[in-house]
Design a protein around this motif. Structure first.
Motif, PDB file in Angstrom:
ATOM      1  N   VAL A 126       0.566  -1.085   0.194  1.00 49.21           N
ATOM      2  CA  VAL A 126       0.235   0.014  -0.047  1.00 49.21           C
ATOM      3  C   VAL A 126       0.910   1.241   0.245  1.00 49.21           C
ATOM      4  CG1 VAL A 126      -1.770   1.066   2.028  1.00 49.21           C
ATOM      5  CG2 VAL A 126      -1.819  -1.431   1.029  1.00 49.21           C
ATOM      6  N   VAL A 127       2.024   1.244   0.915  1.00 43.44           N
ATOM      7  CA  VAL A 127       2.891   2.309   0.446  1.00 43.44           C
ATOM      8  C   VAL A 127       3.433   2.764  -0.357  1.00 43.44           C
ATOM      9  CG1 VAL A 127       5.060   2.778   1.607  1.00 43.44           C
ATOM     10  CG2 VAL A 127       3.764   1.892   3.775  1.00 43.44           C
ATOM     11  N   ALA A 128       3.688   1.859  -1.253  1.00 45.26           N
ATOM     12  CA  ALA A 128       4.246   1.889  -3.194  1.00 45.26           C
ATOM     13  C   ALA A 128       3.617   2.235  -4.150  1.00 45.26           C
ATOM     14  CB  ALA A 128       5.093   0.342  -3.817  1.00 45.26           C
ATOM     15  N   VAL A 129       2.123   1.441  -3.814  1.00 51.01           N
ATOM     16  CA  VAL A 129       0.602   2.363  -3.987  1.00 51.01           C
ATOM     17  C   VAL A 129       1.112   4.029  -4.031  1.00 51.01           C
ATOM     18  CG1 VAL A 129      -1.263   2.619  -4.385  1.00 51.01           C
ATOM     19  CG2 VAL A 129      -0.782   0.618  -4.650  1.00 51.01           C
ATOM     20  N   TYR A 143      -6.239  16.532  -1.646  1.00 50.39           N
ATOM     21  CA  TYR A 143      -7.248  16.220  -0.263  1.00 50.39           C
ATOM     22  C   TYR A 143      -7.445  15.377   0.002  1.00 50.39           C
ATOM     23  CZ  TYR A 143     -10.521  17.009  -4.725  1.00 50.39           C
ATOM     24  OH  TYR A 143     -10.740  17.241  -5.634  1.00 50.39           O
ATOM     25  N   PRO A 144      -6.834  16.294   1.952  1.00 48.39           N
ATOM     26  CA  PRO A 144      -5.647  15.714   3.131  1.00 48.39           C
ATOM     27  C   PRO A 144      -7.288  15.289   3.953  1.00 48.39           C
ATOM     28  CG  PRO A 144      -6.481  18.701   3.527  1.00 48.39           C
ATOM     29  CD  PRO A 144      -6.352  18.310   1.830  1.00 48.39           C
ATOM     30  N   GLY A 145      -8.530  15.665   3.135  1.00 49.97           N
ATOM     31  CA  GLY A 145      -9.436  14.378   4.438  1.00 49.97           C
ATOM     32  C   GLY A 145      -9.384  13.112   4.666  1.00 49.97           C
ATOM     33  N   PHE A 146      -9.106  12.355   3.366  1.00 49.79           N
ATOM     34  CA  PHE A 146      -8.618  11.549   3.417  1.00 49.79           C
ATOM     35  C   PHE A 146      -7.571  10.209   4.394  1.00 49.79           C
ATOM     36  CE2 PHE A 146     -10.913  11.930  -0.985  1.00 49.79           C
ATOM     37  CZ  PHE A 146     -11.471  10.363  -0.748  1.00 49.79           C
ATOM     38  N   TYR A 147      -6.660  11.560   4.499  1.00 49.92           N
ATOM     39  CA  TYR A 147      -5.752  11.197   6.121  1.00 49.92           C
ATOM     40  C   TYR A 147      -5.915  11.160   7.591  1.00 49.92           C
ATOM     41  CZ  TYR A 147      -2.317  13.014   9.095  1.00 49.92           C
ATOM     42  OH  TYR A 147      -1.389  12.302  10.639  1.00 49.92           O
ATOM     43  N   TRP A 148      -6.544  12.735   7.356  1.00 61.94           N
ATOM     44  CA  TRP A 148      -8.176  12.407   8.492  1.00 61.94           C
ATOM     45  C   TRP A 148      -8.424  10.903   8.560  1.00 61.94           C
ATOM     46  CZ3 TRP A 148      -5.105  15.080  11.833  1.00 61.94           C
ATOM     47  CH2 TRP A 148      -4.717  16.445  12.132  1.00 61.94           C
ATOM     48  N   TYR A 187      -3.030   1.344   5.524  1.00 59.45           N
ATOM     49  CA  TYR A 187      -3.960   2.903   4.972  1.00 59.45           C
ATOM     50  C   TYR A 187      -3.754   4.549   5.606  1.00 59.45           C
ATOM     51  CZ  TYR A 187      -8.072   6.096   3.314  1.00 59.45           C
ATOM     52  OH  TYR A 187      -8.886   7.717   3.011  1.00 59.45           O
ATOM     53  N   MET A 188      -3.504   4.204   6.524  1.00 64.97           N
ATOM     54  CA  MET A 188      -2.728   6.103   7.613  1.00 64.97           C
ATOM     55  C   MET A 188      -1.411   5.816   7.011  1.00 64.97           C
ATOM     56  SD  MET A 188      -2.486   6.307  11.416  1.00 64.97           S
ATOM     57  CE  MET A 188      -0.681   5.778  11.821  1.00 64.97           C
ATOM     58  N   THR A 189      -0.655   4.961   7.002  1.00 66.86           N
ATOM     59  CA  THR A 189       0.928   4.675   6.300  1.00 66.86           C
ATOM     60  C   THR A 189       0.884   5.266   4.974  1.00 66.86           C
ATOM     61  OG1 THR A 189       0.927   3.188   8.038  1.00 66.86           O
ATOM     62  CG2 THR A 189       3.369   3.070   6.971  1.00 66.86           C
ATOM     63  N   GLY A 190       0.295   4.416   3.829  1.00 64.63           N
ATOM     64  CA  GLY A 190      -0.007   5.395   2.873  1.00 64.63           C
ATOM     65  C   GLY A 190      -0.084   6.209   2.987  1.00 64.63           C
ATOM     66  N   THR A 191      -1.085   7.153   3.372  1.00 66.72           N
ATOM     67  CA  THR A 191      -1.754   8.432   3.269  1.00 66.72           C
ATOM     68  C   THR A 191      -0.263   9.222   4.081  1.00 66.72           C
ATOM     69  OG1 THR A 191      -2.538   8.136   5.432  1.00 66.72           O
ATOM     70  CG2 THR A 191      -3.840   8.384   3.723  1.00 66.72           C
ATOM     71  N   ILE A 192       0.184   9.031   4.814  1.00 64.21           N
ATOM     72  CA  ILE A 192       1.297   9.755   5.506  1.00 64.21           C
ATOM     73  C   ILE A 192       2.706   9.900   4.697  1.00 64.21           C
ATOM     74  CG2 ILE A 192       3.056   9.871   7.127  1.00 64.21           C
ATOM     75  CD1 ILE A 192       0.885   8.602   9.212  1.00 64.21           C
ATOM     76  N   SER A 193       2.885   8.275   3.834  1.00 64.92           N
ATOM     77  CA  SER A 193       3.971   8.759   3.191  1.00 64.92           C
ATOM     78  C   SER A 193       4.004   8.921   1.788  1.00 64.92           C
ATOM     79  CB  SER A 193       4.486   6.736   2.816  1.00 64.92           C
ATOM     80  OG  SER A 193       4.637   6.384   3.325  1.00 64.92           O
TER      81      SER A 193
END
Length: 322
Positions: A126-129, A143-148, A187-193
């Motif tokens: 997921v991080v690679a994606v 859209y930072p809402g996906f991160y939160w 999912y959270m790790t991917g959005t942060i990356s």
């Protein structure tokens, strides 16, 4: 005057063929008025104490010189930890139980690391994606809402996993919760990356892999017991949370790179200690250990530690590359 030879007893052959000392007071005849020797009669007393009525041990008490008394068990000291030499069944049961517990622990460790490998494979995929697929990366940044939302999903699933202990032991529930939690944290790790450069992500992955391998080798080789440091780690996690809140407040007014890197470095060190603690709980040869039935808990504890180490190192590498 009598000679000395008269006081000495005769030789065995002379006494056998010429019994001239029949009337000797020391050799009483049958029917003599001399009292018979006292007999042994048992009476209470300390072990090894002969009663006052007699001076002879009971018949058959000593079978022969050098042999143990009849009626007393013979114990030969062996390497079996004090077990009798004749009781080999207890020793076999002890060795078989030790071998069985060791084999169960090894199977438990293999199962935990197999689950952990699958979780890390999903997470870094997921991080690679989120890192290499440019449209996905730009969508999350726009859209930072996906991160939160990823943070909310992660904490909700984490609370459910902590509260629901009984369903975690059942087969359908443990697989479902394990999969949902892995997807949420991935999912959270991917959005942060997605907010960091590709070089910083690669550096964080490499450093995390080196740290995890070094910690695993250290835990399997060291004699230091870190399972007794649970209170210290709890205090360290509370301090880390307080430092994180203070850092977020300070950075909201003015960005200080060294403060952000300091917080991330402290977090990486604390979660590395958590990884040492949970790995020794998994091994099971210390003061505390995880039950072999809690393989889901063992895999999740290691998985959370590794992912948090990656995220903290990613913050350090990201600040360094910028």
């Amino acid at each position: 005057m009598t000679s000395k030879t008269d006081d000495n007893p005769p030789p065995y052959e002379d006494a056998l063929h010429h019994p001239k000392y029949v009337n000797d007071p020391r050799n009483p005849q049958h029917g003599s008025s001399l009292p018979p020797p006292p007999s042994y009669s048992p009476s209470p007393g300390p072990p090894g104490y002969w009663a006052q009525e007699g001076v002879y041990p009971p018949a058959g008490m000593w079978a022969a010189p050098g042999h143990s008394p009849s009626g007393m068990p013979m114990t030969i000291p062996t390497l079996s930890g004090g077990l009798p030499a004749s009781n080999t069944g207890d020793m076999d049961d002890f060795l078989s139980s030790q071998w069985e517990s060791t084999s169960i622990r090894h199977a438990f460790i293999r199962k935990v690391y197999l689950i952990l490998t699958a979780q890390l494979a999903v997470t870094f995929s997921v991080v690679a994606v989120f890192t290499f697929v440019e449209p996905v990366k730009m969508f999350v940044i726009r859209y930072p809402g996906f991160y939160w939302a990823s943070l909310v999903v992660y904490f909700v699933v984490y609370c459910i996993l902590v509260c629901c202990k009984e369903p975690r032991r059942r087969f359908p529930w443990n697989i479902v919760l394990l999969g949902v939690f892995t997807i949420a944290l991935s999912y959270m790790t991917g959005t942060i990356s997605s907010y960091y450069e590709t070089t910083a992500v690669f550096i964080a992955i490499g450093v995390t892999a080196v740290v995890c391998i070094a910690v695993t080798i250290f835990c399997f080789q060291t004699k230091v017991d870190f399972t007794s440091c649970g209170g210290f780690l709890c205090i360290a996690s509370i301090l880390l949370m307080i430092i994180g809140i203070v850092t977020a407040i300070v950075l909201s007014f003015q960005y200080v790179p060294w403060l952000h890197m300091l917080y991330a470095g402290i977090g990486a060190i604390i979660y590395t200690l958590f990884l040492v603690y949970n790995t020794q709980l998994l091994i099971g040869n210390r003061e505390l250990a995880i039950s072999p039935e809690e393989y889901i808990y063992g895999a999740l504890s290691l998985y959370i530690d590794i992912v948090h180490i990656f995220l903290f190192i990613l913050q350090v590498s990201g600040a360094a590359t910028e």
